[in-house]
Scaffold this active site. Structure first.
Site, PDB file in Angstrom:
ATOM      1  N   ASP A  60     117.161  87.650  29.313  1.00 27.57           N
ATOM      2  CA  ASP A  60     117.837  86.880  30.358  1.00 27.57           C
ATOM      3  C   ASP A  60     118.359  85.589  29.719  1.00 27.57           C
ATOM      4  O   ASP A  60     117.585  84.706  29.363  1.00 27.57           O
ATOM      5  CB  ASP A  60     116.818  86.576  31.470  1.00 27.57           C
ATOM      6  CG  ASP A  60     117.399  85.722  32.593  1.00 27.57           C
ATOM      7  OD1 ASP A  60     118.563  85.318  32.492  1.00 27.57           O
ATOM      8  OD2 ASP A  60     116.663  85.480  33.575  1.00 27.57           O
ATOM      9  N   TRP A 120     111.150  82.787  35.998  1.00 29.40           N
ATOM     10  CA  TRP A 120     112.119  83.892  35.987  1.00 29.40           C
ATOM     11  C   TRP A 120     111.590  85.118  35.257  1.00 29.40           C
ATOM     12  O   TRP A 120     111.848  86.253  35.670  1.00 29.40           O
ATOM     13  CB  TRP A 120     113.453  83.442  35.405  1.00 29.40           C
ATOM     14  CG  TRP A 120     114.079  82.346  36.232  1.00 29.40           C
ATOM     15  CD1 TRP A 120     114.314  81.058  35.850  1.00 29.40           C
ATOM     16  CD2 TRP A 120     114.515  82.433  37.602  1.00 29.40           C
ATOM     17  NE1 TRP A 120     114.857  80.353  36.896  1.00 29.40           N
ATOM     18  CE2 TRP A 120     114.998  81.165  37.976  1.00 29.40           C
ATOM     19  CE3 TRP A 120     114.525  83.459  38.555  1.00 29.40           C
ATOM     20  CZ2 TRP A 120     115.506  80.899  39.258  1.00 29.40           C
ATOM     21  CZ3 TRP A 120     115.034  83.187  39.828  1.00 29.40           C
ATOM     22  CH2 TRP A 120     115.505  81.929  40.162  1.00 29.40           C
ATOM     23  N   LYS A 134     125.214  79.565  36.025  1.00 27.81           N
ATOM     24  CA  LYS A 134     124.497  78.467  35.384  1.00 27.81           C
ATOM     25  C   LYS A 134     125.372  77.767  34.347  1.00 27.81           C
ATOM     26  O   LYS A 134     125.587  76.578  34.410  1.00 27.81           O
ATOM     27  CB  LYS A 134     123.210  78.958  34.714  1.00 27.81           C
ATOM     28  CG  LYS A 134     122.167  79.471  35.686  1.00 27.81           C
ATOM     29  CD  LYS A 134     121.402  78.365  36.393  1.00 27.81           C
ATOM     30  CE  LYS A 134     120.703  78.857  37.647  1.00 27.81           C
ATOM     31  NZ  LYS A 134     119.748  79.920  37.412  1.00 27.81           N
TER      32      LYS A 134
HETATM   33  C1  LIG Z   1     118.876  80.885  37.936  1.00 31.81           C
HETATM   34  C2  LIG Z   1     118.234  81.865  37.075  1.00 31.81           C
HETATM   35  C3  LIG Z   1     117.992  83.190  37.511  1.00 31.81           C
HETATM   36  C4  LIG Z   1     118.335  83.656  38.898  1.00 31.81           C
HETATM   37  O1  LIG Z   1     119.684  83.964  38.933  1.00 31.81           O
HETATM   38  P1  LIG Z   1     120.385  84.665  40.188  1.00 31.81           P
HETATM   39  O2  LIG Z   1     121.737  84.925  39.617  1.00 31.81           O
HETATM   40  O3  LIG Z   1     120.381  83.659  41.294  1.00 31.81           O
HETATM   41  O4  LIG Z   1     119.652  85.897  40.503  1.00 31.81           O
HETATM   42  C5  LIG Z   1     117.432  84.067  36.626  1.00 31.81           C
HETATM   43  N1  LIG Z   1     117.101  83.695  35.378  1.00 31.81           N
HETATM   44  C6  LIG Z   1     117.308  82.437  34.921  1.00 31.81           C
HETATM   45  C7  LIG Z   1     116.922  82.091  33.535  1.00 31.81           C
HETATM   46  C8  LIG Z   1     117.886  81.492  35.763  1.00 31.81           C
HETATM   47  O5  LIG Z   1     118.083  80.242  35.316  1.00 31.81           O
END
Ligand SMILES: *Cc1c(COP(=O)(O)O)cnc(C)c1O
Length: 348
Positions: free
Chosen positions: A158, A89, A182
């Protein structure tokens, strides 16, 4: 998701708060929905202990759109921004900054160690617009236990796979974002925490839906926000506050689940083997392999028959991954461990 929340959503789909309708059917400009959205922002701030210097934004486009919004707003063409690559990511976020025309600089990476740990040595630029990191690495099963305290620019992060899983130390952050799907609730909502002073440094004149200022100026209601996802998240936050007892308690529960599972893995004499280095282990995503690789497929297939689904590692790395998100209770971890013991007894 917690059962109590699912049941309430089911009941309120026919009548939400005496309106005779579901949230999905009511205008986002109605006073009911507006009140629900601002209550959700307040819930987030109070759970995280955020002061007046922070704003909560509701965006769409997932965490992946934040990968582009960040460099567009805060770096711009040729703007230097630092990244720490801990796999998948954060790699994508770095690439997106390149696509957006910024000049991202890789300040550290654990790629040469197959992303099994969080870097602790950094080669920062002198004055980056921001320093980017991914706090919990969903695919590799690593997480930042603490954040760099001496970075030469504001941290941006993130938090997707550990948002509201622990008390987040945001003291060095200008911005933190998380896709809701998540650890919070439904897909379609991305929660962005932004420090007002950092927002002031954003560039002007971007397309509106890519411009953090537009979200700030319109209370995230410039266009139609994902109201159903915000509503379900609202209930999750109340569950966290009232049924769990807040973030400190949530963190304690999550640590206990992780300790139990890692503790078990570590005493199987290598039959099961954690992929992340011990000091970088994620309490959310426990990634491991079986010493006998040919047993991984039967391990996953038989687990599924036992009702233990979703244990396959991310398609890019394979192996096994147990995600211990907030709503998963310790009994589920115990069930997994008894399955793992039985499987080892049979195949060890
Ligand atoms: C799943 C995930 C993403 C991607 O997320 P989307 O909402 O599908 O764009 C980005 N960063 C992390 C840490 C993730 O676990």
């Amino acid at each position: 998701m917690p059962l109590s929340v699912l049941e309430r959503v089911a009941a309120e789909t026919l009548d939400w708060g005496g309106t005779g309708m579901s949230v999905m059917e009511i205008s986002h400009r109605s006073k009911e929905v507006a009140a629900m959205c601002s209550e959700t922002q307040e819930l987030i701030k109070s759970l995280l202990g955020l002061g007046e210097e922070w704003e909560v934004l509701f965006c769409q486009g997932g965490a992946s759109l934040q990968f582009a919004m960040l460099p567009l707003n805060f770096a711009g063409p040729g703007g230097v921004c630092d990244y720490v690559d801990t796999g998948v990511w954060s790699t994508k976020a770095f690439q997106e900054a390149q696509i957006c025309g910024a000049a991202p600089h890789m300040a550290a990476s654990s790629e040469s160690d197959d992303f099994t740990h969080i870097p602790d040595k950094f080669d920062f630029s002198p004055k980056p617009k921001y320093v980017y990191l991914c706090t919990n690495n969903t695919v590799r099963g690593t997480r930042w236990a603490t954040f760099p305290q001496d970075a030469p620019g504001p941290l941006v992060g993130d938090f997707s796979s550990e948002f509201m899983a622990r008390k987040h130390d945001l003291s060095k952050f200008g911005l933190a974002f998380a896709g809701a799907q998540k650890n919070v609730g439904p897909a379609g909502l991305t929660i962005v925490l932004i420090r007002k002073a950092f927002a002031e440094t954003a560039r002007k004149g971007l397309p509106r839906m890519l411009d953090y200022r537009v979200y700030l100026e319109h209370g995230s209601m410039y266009n139609t926000p994902p109201v159903q996802a915000i509503y379900v998240s609202n209930l999750i936050f109340k569950w966290l506050r009232d049924e769990i007892g807040g973030l400190a308690k949530m963190e304690e529960l999550n640590e206990a689940k992780a300790k139990l599972l890692y503790g078990y893995i570590d005493q199987t004499g290598g039959f099961y083997r954690g992929t992340a280095q011990v000091g970088s282990r994620s309490p959310m995503n426990v990634t491991f392999r079986l010493a006998k690789g040919e047993l991984e497929k039967p391990f996953l297939e038989e687990a599924k028959k036992e009702g233990l689904s979703g244990l396959g590692g991310h398609r890019s790395v394979g192996g096994v991954r147990a995600s211990l998100y907030n709503a998963l209770d310790i009994q589920a971890v115990e069930t997994l461990i008894s399955y793992m013991s039985a499987f080892m007894a049979k195949n060890g």
